[in-house]
Design a protein around this motif. Structure first.
Motif, short mmCIF file in Angstrom:
data_model
loop_
_atom_site.label_atom_id
_atom_site.label_comp_id
_atom_site.label_asym_id
_atom_site.label_seq_id
_atom_site.Cartn_x
_atom_site.Cartn_y
_atom_site.Cartn_z
N ILE A 94 6.56 40.43 8.28
CA ILE A 94 5.33 40.27 9.05
C ILE A 94 4.98 38.79 8.97
O ILE A 94 4.75 38.25 7.90
N ALA A 95 4.97 38.15 10.12
CA ALA A 95 4.75 36.70 10.16
C ALA A 95 3.27 36.36 9.97
O ALA A 95 2.94 35.32 9.41
N GLY A 96 2.39 37.22 10.42
CA GLY A 96 0.96 36.93 10.33
C GLY A 96 0.49 36.12 11.51
O GLY A 96 -0.47 36.47 12.16
N ASN A 97 1.16 35.03 11.77
CA ASN A 97 0.87 34.26 12.97
C ASN A 97 2.16 33.56 13.38
O ASN A 97 3.01 33.26 12.58
N GLY A 98 2.29 33.36 14.65
CA GLY A 98 3.49 32.76 15.20
C GLY A 98 3.48 32.91 16.70
O GLY A 98 2.53 33.43 17.28
N CYS A 99 4.53 32.49 17.33
CA CYS A 99 4.64 32.55 18.78
C CYS A 99 5.04 33.95 19.21
O CYS A 99 6.03 34.50 18.73
N ARG A 100 4.28 34.53 20.08
CA ARG A 100 4.58 35.86 20.61
C ARG A 100 5.48 35.72 21.83
O ARG A 100 5.29 34.83 22.66
N LEU A 101 6.43 36.62 21.96
CA LEU A 101 7.35 36.57 23.09
C LEU A 101 6.66 36.99 24.38
O LEU A 101 6.70 36.29 25.38
N PHE A 102 6.03 38.16 24.37
CA PHE A 102 5.43 38.68 25.59
C PHE A 102 3.97 38.27 25.66
O PHE A 102 3.17 38.62 24.81
N GLN A 103 3.65 37.53 26.71
CA GLN A 103 2.29 37.06 26.92
C GLN A 103 1.50 38.09 27.72
O GLN A 103 2.07 39.02 28.26
N GLY A 104 0.21 37.89 27.83
CA GLY A 104 -0.64 38.82 28.55
C GLY A 104 -0.43 38.80 30.05
O GLY A 104 0.19 37.90 30.60
N HIS A 105 -0.94 39.82 30.69
CA HIS A 105 -0.94 39.96 32.15
C HIS A 105 0.46 40.02 32.75
O HIS A 105 0.69 39.53 33.85
N LEU A 106 1.38 40.65 32.04
CA LEU A 106 2.72 40.87 32.60
C LEU A 106 2.68 42.14 33.44
O LEU A 106 1.95 43.08 33.13
N PRO A 107 3.48 42.20 34.49
CA PRO A 107 3.50 43.42 35.31
C PRO A 107 4.19 44.55 34.55
O PRO A 107 5.06 44.32 33.70
N GLY A 108 3.80 45.75 34.87
CA GLY A 108 4.42 46.92 34.23
C GLY A 108 5.82 47.14 34.77
O GLY A 108 6.13 46.82 35.92
N SER A 109 6.69 47.66 33.93
CA SER A 109 8.03 48.06 34.34
C SER A 109 8.52 49.11 33.36
O SER A 109 8.00 49.22 32.26
N GLU A 110 9.51 49.88 33.77
CA GLU A 110 10.02 50.95 32.92
C GLU A 110 11.44 50.65 32.49
O GLU A 110 12.24 50.15 33.27
N TRP A 111 11.73 50.99 31.23
CA TRP A 111 13.01 50.68 30.62
C TRP A 111 13.53 51.92 29.91
O TRP A 111 12.75 52.76 29.48
N THR A 112 14.84 52.00 29.77
CA THR A 112 15.48 53.09 29.06
C THR A 112 16.20 52.51 27.85
O THR A 112 16.94 51.54 27.98
N ARG A 113 15.96 53.09 26.68
CA ARG A 113 16.69 52.63 25.49
C ARG A 113 18.09 53.23 25.53
O ARG A 113 18.26 54.44 25.55
N ASP A 114 19.08 52.37 25.53
CA ASP A 114 20.47 52.82 25.59
C ASP A 114 21.15 52.80 24.23
O ASP A 114 22.14 53.49 24.03
N GLU A 115 20.65 51.99 23.33
CA GLU A 115 21.32 51.85 22.04
C GLU A 115 20.28 51.50 20.98
O GLU A 115 19.31 50.80 21.25
N MET A 116 20.50 52.01 19.79
CA MET A 116 19.63 51.70 18.66
C MET A 116 20.49 51.66 17.42
O MET A 116 21.28 52.57 17.19
N LYS A 117 20.35 50.59 16.65
CA LYS A 117 21.14 50.48 15.42
C LYS A 117 20.23 49.99 14.31
O LYS A 117 19.50 49.02 14.46
N ALA A 118 20.29 50.70 13.18
CA ALA A 118 19.54 50.29 11.99
C ALA A 118 20.53 49.71 10.99
O ALA A 118 21.60 50.29 10.76
#
Length: 154
Positions: free
Chosen positions: A98-122
Motif C-alpha cells: 500500500i503506497a499511501g500516496n502516489g500517482c494513480r493510473l486511472f484519472q477521473g471522468h473516464l468513459p465507461g467500457s466493459e472488459w472480460t478477464r481472460d487470465e489471472m495468475k497469483a
C-alpha cells in the motif's frame, strides 16, 4: 489499427509502482528478472511512449501489436487512449504494497467500457497478474451513446 496493450504494475491502493518508494523497494527485493512474463511481448510489440500521437495511432492500419507501459510519464497518454477507446487489452499486475500516496493510473471522468478477464495468475510472493480484454462491440456502443449524449445533451 493493430492491437493496443496496456501494461501496468500497481500497488494494492492503485498507485503506479514507479511512483512509490515502498513499491520500488518491494520490487527490488525480488529476484525474478521477468516477473510478469512480459519480456517476449516487449521484444515483439511496438513500444508506445508519452509522445505517441493518438490521432496517428487511431489511423494506423497495420496489424502490429503496440505496447504502452504505465508509469508516471505515460499516465496522461494512457488516459487519452482510454477516452478514445484504443486499448484492446489491459494487463494489471498488483503487488502487495500500500503506497499511501502516489500517482494513480486511472484519472477521473473516464468513459465507461466493459472488459472480460481472460487470465489471472497469483504468484507465491503475493503479487497478481490479471489480463483483461475489451468486450466485442461494448466499447464502441458506449462511445456512440456518449457522443450522442454530448451532441443532444441527454
Amino acid at each position: 489499427m493493430g492491437k493496443v496493450v496496456l501494461f501496468a504494475v500497481l500497488t494494492m491502493d492503485g498507485c503506479l509502482a514507479d511512483s512509490s518508494r515502498e513499491a520500488q523497494e518491494w520490487l527490488s527485493q525480488t529476484d525474478v528478472p521477468d516477473r510478469f512474463g512480459m519480456a517476449g511481448m516487449k521484444e515483439t510489440a511496438r513500444p508506445l511512449s508519452e509522445y505517441t500521437s493518438l490521432t496517428m495511432l487511431s489511423l494506423d492500419k497495420s496489424d502490429s501489436t503496440c505496447l504502452i507501459e504505465a508509469n508516471t510519464a505515460t499516465t496522461g497518454i494512457i488516459n487519452g487512449m482510454i477516452r478514445m477507446y484504443l486499448p484492446d487489452e489491459i494487463i494489471l499486475c498488483t503487488i502487495p504494497v500500500i503506497a499511501g500516496n502516489g500517482c494513480r493510473l486511472f484519472q477521473g471522468h473516464l468513459p465507461g467500457s466493459e472488459w472480460t478477464r481472460d487470465e489471472m495468475k497469483a504468484y507465491k510472493d503475493g503479487s497478481l497478474k490479471a489480463v483483461y480484454r475489451k468486450r466485442d462491440g461494448a466499447s464502441v456502443q458506449k462511445m456512440n451513446t456518449s457522443l450522442l449524449k454530448k451532441v443532444f445533451r441527454f
